[in-house]
Design an enzyme around this catalytic site. Sequence first.
Site, PDB file in Angstrom:
ATOM      1  N   CYS A   2       0.814  -1.216   0.000  1.00 12.88           N
ATOM      2  CA  CYS A   2       0.000   0.000   0.000  1.00 12.88           C
ATOM      3  C   CYS A   2       0.851   1.272   0.000  1.00 12.88           C
ATOM      4  CB  CYS A   2      -0.875   0.047   1.242  1.00 12.88           C
ATOM      5  SG  CYS A   2      -1.950  -1.367   1.411  1.00 12.88           S
ATOM      6  N   ARG A  27       5.404  -0.488  -5.883  1.00 14.48           N
ATOM      7  CA  ARG A  27       5.350  -1.150  -4.580  1.00 14.48           C
ATOM      8  C   ARG A  27       4.418  -2.356  -4.607  1.00 14.48           C
ATOM      9  NH1 ARG A  27       7.109   1.758  -0.094  1.00 14.48           N
ATOM     10  NH2 ARG A  27       5.639   0.621   1.174  1.00 14.48           N
ATOM     11  N   TRP A  72      -3.111  -2.738  -1.438  1.00 13.33           N
ATOM     12  CA  TRP A  72      -2.769  -4.143  -1.638  1.00 13.33           C
ATOM     13  C   TRP A  72      -3.714  -4.903  -0.709  1.00 13.33           C
ATOM     14  CZ3 TRP A  72       1.069  -7.216  -4.043  1.00 13.33           C
ATOM     15  CH2 TRP A  72       1.253  -8.483  -3.494  1.00 13.33           C
ATOM     16  N   ASN A  98      -2.062   2.651   5.571  1.00 17.48           N
ATOM     17  CA  ASN A  98      -1.163   1.516   5.302  1.00 17.48           C
ATOM     18  C   ASN A  98      -0.991   0.771   6.625  1.00 17.48           C
ATOM     19  OD1 ASN A  98      -0.778   2.557   2.789  1.00 17.48           O
ATOM     20  ND2 ASN A  98       1.374   3.122   3.087  1.00 17.48           N
ATOM     21  N   GLY A  99      -0.881  -0.541   6.553  1.00 18.84           N
ATOM     22  CA  GLY A  99      -0.692  -1.307   7.786  1.00 18.84           C
ATOM     23  C   GLY A  99      -1.915  -2.155   8.069  1.00 18.84           C
ATOM     24  N   GLU A 479      18.997 -17.759  -5.710  1.00 20.24           N
ATOM     25  CA  GLU A 479      18.679 -16.393  -6.131  1.00 20.24           C
ATOM     26  C   GLU A 479      18.325 -16.366  -7.628  1.00 20.24           C
ATOM     27  OE1 GLU A 479      17.809 -13.580  -5.235  1.00 20.24           O
ATOM     28  OE2 GLU A 479      18.309 -12.378  -6.991  1.00 20.24           O
ATOM     29  N   LYS A 483      14.711 -15.060  -9.116  1.00 20.62           N
ATOM     30  CA  LYS A 483      14.552 -14.011 -10.128  1.00 20.62           C
ATOM     31  C   LYS A 483      13.742 -14.545 -11.308  1.00 20.62           C
ATOM     32  CE  LYS A 483      16.869 -10.341  -9.044  1.00 20.62           C
ATOM     33  NZ  LYS A 483      16.438 -10.684  -7.688  1.00 20.62           N
ATOM     34  N   GLU A 486      10.067 -15.060 -10.423  1.00 17.08           N
ATOM     35  CA  GLU A 486       9.392 -13.796 -10.102  1.00 17.08           C
ATOM     36  C   GLU A 486       8.901 -13.066 -11.352  1.00 17.08           C
ATOM     37  OE1 GLU A 486      11.003 -11.322  -6.322  1.00 17.08           O
ATOM     38  OE2 GLU A 486      12.503 -11.648  -7.864  1.00 17.08           O
ATOM     39  N   HIS A 502      19.168 -37.654  -5.594  1.00 14.78           N
ATOM     40  CA  HIS A 502      18.298 -38.108  -4.509  1.00 14.78           C
ATOM     41  C   HIS A 502      16.843 -37.729  -4.778  1.00 14.78           C
ATOM     42  CE1 HIS A 502      21.782 -39.392  -2.306  1.00 14.78           C
ATOM     43  NE2 HIS A 502      22.299 -38.178  -2.346  1.00 14.78           N
ATOM     44  N   LYS A 600       7.078  -4.700  -3.996  1.00 17.77           N
ATOM     45  CA  LYS A 600       8.473  -4.345  -3.732  1.00 17.77           C
ATOM     46  C   LYS A 600       8.761  -4.416  -2.235  1.00 17.77           C
ATOM     47  CE  LYS A 600      12.579  -2.722  -4.727  1.00 17.77           C
ATOM     48  NZ  LYS A 600      13.531  -3.788  -5.143  1.00 17.77           N
TER      49      LYS A 600
END
Length: 605
Positions: A2, A27, A72, A98-99, A479, A483, A486, A502, A600
Amino acid sequence: MCGIVGYIGTQQAAPLLLEGLTRLEHRGYDSAGVAVLGSGLRVAKKAGRVRDLSADLPKRFGGKIGIGHTRWATHGPANDVNAHPHVDAKGDVAVVHNGIIDNAAALREQLTDEGVELVSDTDTEVLAHLVARSTAETLEERVAEALAAIEGTYGVAVLHADFPDRIVVARNGSPLIIGVGDKEMHVASDLGALVRYTTTVAHLDDGEMATVTATGFTTYRQDLTRVQRTATQVDVDPASYDAGEHESFMRKEMLEQPAAAERVLRGRLDERFGTAHLGGLNMDARETREIRRVKILGCGSAYYVGQMGASLVEELARIPADAEAASEFRYRNPIIEHDTLYVAVSQSGETIDTLLAVQEIRRKGGRVIGLVNVVGSAIARECDGGIYLHAGPEVAVASTKALTNMFLGFALLALQLGRVRDLSISEGKRLIDALTAIPAQLQEVLDGEDRLAEIATGLAQAESLFFVGRVRGFPVAREGAQKFKEISYRHAEAYQTSELKHGPLALISPEVPTVAVVPDDELTERNVGALHEIAARRGPLVVVTHPDVDLRGLDVQRIDVPRSARELDPILLTIPLQLLAFHAAQVLGHDIDKPRNLAKSVTVE
Ligand code: G6P
């Protein structure tokens, strides 16, 4: 997640609010809205993009004061009604938030019993009703009264038709910034929303409120006792929030890595003693020597780079170190030891899981340092000391330059820890030479982009891929897979190369490519052996390695990156994986900077 914007001044508010909301898009959000106070309070809000909201915004939204929000969804689905701003029954009060309000359910029930009709599913709506219900004289008292009734986290901005000369804002756990202009003031949850108008800003602290008028602001605690906050000039180039000639922020930020790497190293390498200089740790040599363990906490890419950091600390300082997902840590009722150094890693400094982990450690008396990019952010302020990353603003959801600087931050930390222990001066100097060469080597890898784009075009066709590596190479593979998934939305799974037989080897086929990370180290032979096993099952291979590493006749697409010191190789091996993910996503036509379902900064648990 948000985002909040607000404006009060001499210009029409609506276009400025919409522009600010556009700046917050990265965001992550699923609906947006604005409230403008002109001849009455008007609200427009809509599920979807900010541009959908602007297209529908009626002309009559005249007024020089307003607030806006990107939401959001947490409480209730993403639809027009649940979008912010929320208003009271009479339509006098508008609130953006927000929150999360933890006691929203109880408050909703209480308000319903009192005859208030709640129209949305959100926690925020209760705030609008609580402010409207207050009979206190000033808007500040009404907001303070409402906030006293709620438990949870918030950044809020409140507009009231009876008080048309002010916006009242408050902060508790969610950032709130005031921007000072010429006869106009801005409010935002993120610097990026207001730097184009002003770089003179004041940050509220948790538990503080402010009244913002066209000509200034006053700050106080939530019991309305005054607290002095002065606005300061932030050293940020507004252009860094623009993609400029680049088609996306991710590409721009990848290309900025050599310059960003130079910034994180600048002034921190002590050639004479072969060590690093990290004044911000707030620890003297004796305290540094007493550390018996290092525990690294972060989320997403910050967690994976934390694993790379743990290796650096173990190798260079010979201190047991490990990384853990901050989102899990606190729920294990962790044992906090006085001789453990806790390290929180975060680009934004806002990630709630990391912040809560830091608070849990400090509550139990542990020492935490932060590797944080955003100066003055919640995590940075909560820590006992830290290393700022100086990567500059990072806008794309997929972290690139901040991640690289996190790695280099860990290298500096490991070097300093090592040099008060057993790492010799010549070893220290070897590391310093290698660190100094990193920016140019990053550039060299980036210069190979065209070939990586070609390889990525092939990888983009696969529905499912493996990313494999061992020991130092494993976090790199993790990583890389992160990426790739995502932004390409392909299933990308990371595995230890040693574990393939395995289980996952069962999935290897001509349709499932493997991207293998093969550093030149004591495991190269074994790594290459495992790649032969994949090739024998006709699995296509992309190998990220160094020149001269002998792949023993394997038929692969090979990507060579320059050698650094062995301990630092992981960061150079990471860069091609960024470019592979980027170009695969581009071939697939995805919105690279704003991948679906992701944000983000994840500011809710
Ligand atoms: C989100 C982002 C990731 C990021 C993670 C941690 O999940 O999508 O890219 O790595 O948060 O963010 P931080 O700001 O704490 O580094």
